[in-house]
Scaffold this active site. Sequence first.
Site, PDB file in Angstrom:
ATOM      1  CG  HIS A  67      -5.891  -4.564   4.868  1.00  0.00           C
ATOM      2  ND1 HIS A  67      -5.001  -3.517   4.772  1.00  0.00           N
ATOM      3  CD2 HIS A  67      -5.134  -5.690   4.977  1.00  0.00           C
ATOM      4  CE1 HIS A  67      -3.771  -4.007   4.806  1.00  0.00           C
ATOM      5  NE2 HIS A  67      -3.830  -5.303   4.915  1.00  0.00           N
ATOM      6  CG  HIS A 119      -8.763   1.706   1.670  1.00  0.00           C
ATOM      7  ND1 HIS A 119      -7.498   1.291   1.354  1.00  0.00           N
ATOM      8  CD2 HIS A 119      -8.690   2.205   2.937  1.00  0.00           C
ATOM      9  CE1 HIS A 119      -6.695   1.492   2.380  1.00  0.00           C
ATOM     10  NE2 HIS A 119      -7.396   2.045   3.352  1.00  0.00           N
ATOM     11  CD  GLU A 154      -4.589  -1.619   1.922  1.00  0.00           C
ATOM     12  OE1 GLU A 154      -3.398  -1.768   2.277  1.00  0.00           O
ATOM     13  OE2 GLU A 154      -5.503  -1.347   2.731  1.00  0.00           O
ATOM     14  CG  ASP A 166      -5.366  -1.694   8.059  1.00  0.00           C
ATOM     15  OD1 ASP A 166      -4.810  -1.181   9.049  1.00  0.00           O
ATOM     16  OD2 ASP A 166      -5.305  -1.208   6.915  1.00  0.00           O
ATOM     17  CD1 TRP A 209      -2.649   1.781   0.434  1.00  0.00           C
ATOM     18  CD2 TRP A 209      -1.329   2.504   2.094  1.00  0.00           C
ATOM     19  NE1 TRP A 209      -2.997   3.085   0.707  1.00  0.00           N
ATOM     20  CE2 TRP A 209      -2.205   3.547   1.713  1.00  0.00           C
ATOM     21  CE3 TRP A 209      -0.400   2.727   3.111  1.00  0.00           C
ATOM     22  CZ2 TRP A 209      -2.169   4.808   2.329  1.00  0.00           C
ATOM     23  CZ3 TRP A 209      -0.368   3.974   3.722  1.00  0.00           C
ATOM     24  CH2 TRP A 209      -1.259   5.007   3.333  1.00  0.00           C
ATOM     25  CG  ASP A 224      -7.902   2.511   9.579  1.00  0.00           C
ATOM     26  OD1 ASP A 224      -8.149   1.433   9.021  1.00  0.00           O
ATOM     27  OD2 ASP A 224      -7.332   3.455   8.982  1.00  0.00           O
ATOM     28  CG  ASP A 268      -9.424   4.436   5.637  1.00  0.00           C
ATOM     29  OD1 ASP A 268      -9.859   3.427   6.198  1.00  0.00           O
ATOM     30  OD2 ASP A 268      -8.260   4.523   5.181  1.00  0.00           O
ATOM     31  CE  LYS A 274      -6.480   5.792   2.468  1.00  0.00           C
ATOM     32  NZ  LYS A 274      -5.530   5.831   3.575  1.00  0.00           N
ATOM     33  CG  ASP A 301      -8.676  -1.044   4.300  1.00  0.00           C
ATOM     34  OD1 ASP A 301      -9.734  -0.601   4.804  1.00  0.00           O
ATOM     35  OD2 ASP A 301      -7.583  -1.010   4.902  1.00  0.00           O
TER      36      ASP A 301
HETATM   37  C1  RNT Z   1      -3.901   2.670   4.739  1.00  0.00           C
HETATM   38  C2  RNT Z   1      -3.981   1.220   4.456  1.00  0.00           C
HETATM   39  C3  RNT Z   1      -2.844   0.394   4.962  1.00  0.00           C
HETATM   40  C4  RNT Z   1      -2.413   0.768   6.366  1.00  0.00           C
HETATM   41  C5  RNT Z   1      -1.446  -0.210   6.993  1.00  0.00           C
HETATM   42  C6  RNT Z   1      -0.792   0.366   8.199  1.00  0.00           C
HETATM   43  O1  RNT Z   1      -5.041   3.338   4.440  1.00  0.00           O
HETATM   44  O2  RNT Z   1      -5.182   0.703   4.930  1.00  0.00           O
HETATM   45  O3  RNT Z   1      -3.155  -0.938   4.849  1.00  0.00           O
HETATM   46  O4  RNT Z   1      -3.500   0.912   7.221  1.00  0.00           O
HETATM   47  O5  RNT Z   1      -0.573  -0.657   6.069  1.00  0.00           O
HETATM   48 ZN    ZN Z   2      -5.450  -1.416   4.807  1.00  0.00          ZN
END
Ligand code: RNT
Ligand code: ZN
Length: 420
Positions: A288, A264, A228, A327, A187, A298, A296, A230, A261
């Site tokens: 993820h 994302h 990955e 994640d 990523w 998290d 996003d 986004k 993810d």
């Molecule tokens: C960032 C991505 C990525 C990170 C990690 C730390 O938006 O989701 O995967 O969260 O690699």
């Molecule tokens: Zn991620």
Amino acid sequence: MNRITRIENAWKIAKDYYGDFGVDAEAVLASLEETPISIHCWQGDDVVGFEHDAGGASGGILTTGNYPGRARNAAELRQDLDQAMSMIPGTKRVNLHAIYAETGGGVDRADLAPEHFRAWIEWAQERGIALDFNPTCFSHPNAASGFTLSSRDDDVRAYWIRHVQACRRIAAEFGRVLGKRSLMNIWIPDGFKDIPADRMTARRLLKESLDEILSVPMDPALMRDAVESKLFGIGLESCTVGSHEFYLGYAVKNNVMLTLDSGHFHPTEAISDKISSALLYLDEILLHVSRPVRWDSDHVVILDDELQMIANEIVRCGRDRVNIALDYFDATINRVAAWAVGTRAMQKALCRALLEPPELKRMEAAGDYTGRLILSEEIKSMPWEAVYAWFCLKNDVPAEAAGVLDAVRGYEQNVTSKRT
Ligand code: RNT
Ligand code: ZN
């Protein structure tokens, strides 16, 4: 009635109950046991890592909160992971980032080698767990321009290519020593705050960088690459170079894994709907699993509707082709609890998905949408939690909230609260 007898009795009743729906609850326990979940190490230290000038995540991702007890070094992080894993039943993997290397200081990211992860490898080996990996293409002076693998600066681009290549060798070594394939997820934060005049050049450069990285063949039994996508990051609102279309196309064309993810995509767009499509064109994907709240963000994964939908799709489309990783990073609560709650939530969702009565698909195939609606509402209150509690008990981990809380509080009192 004592607690254990109560959990066992509830399990027996649940097993009988699911039997009536044509579901073999014993087989569900076995499936749950063998479905790995990759636990992300970065929840334990707010994505800071162990580089000597480490200052926290950049590149449009953000940890908020200052709950005391953050792991300050690898020994503490491993100790905290051990504590979290003692509260999580089933097969666990651990997901590392390059910034978690133990170099003793002064080793450039482009020069990282397996020896800088020796303690991690030994730790994983003792526990019989696999390690996954991630190059860290953010929180670094060479990422300060906001561009890494898609930089117009040849030196910057070459630097990150070398870093990712170094990481692929490290992942392969994880796979070799541990006897379990390591997944390496790429990523990058690259993107534009404001409307770009030339998206094509950035994307062409990213494609060329990836082509160069992948031109070195690696043994798929030891490691496999994933990319990955986004939608946007903080300060990168207008255009992300590695968008969904970019990586979907790249993954299909180059036979690498696609990482989806949950945070994302557009807020009403869900990765649960993407799994079946991706698997028609790719042999495997990586998830993820995260929880975006309005962006996003998290947040810690919880048992919400989208998590359930993700788990349902994993089970329906094939657990062997969907690799599950977590994640998220929340620094406002006990970090060990954050790991335990999120991983257990993922497992609870998988447990419910595995317990799905086959009648549901049959009704849909027969065009009986009324029946499908009635049964899917009923499924929500079926005694799945008795199955999960039994699974925990059999694995010698806390079955209920009180047990998790006691373990978290005890560890906090004895260990993390003493960190200053
Ligand atoms: C960032 C991505 C990525 C990170 C990690 C730390 O938006 O989701 O995967 O969260 O690699
Ligand atoms: Zn991620």
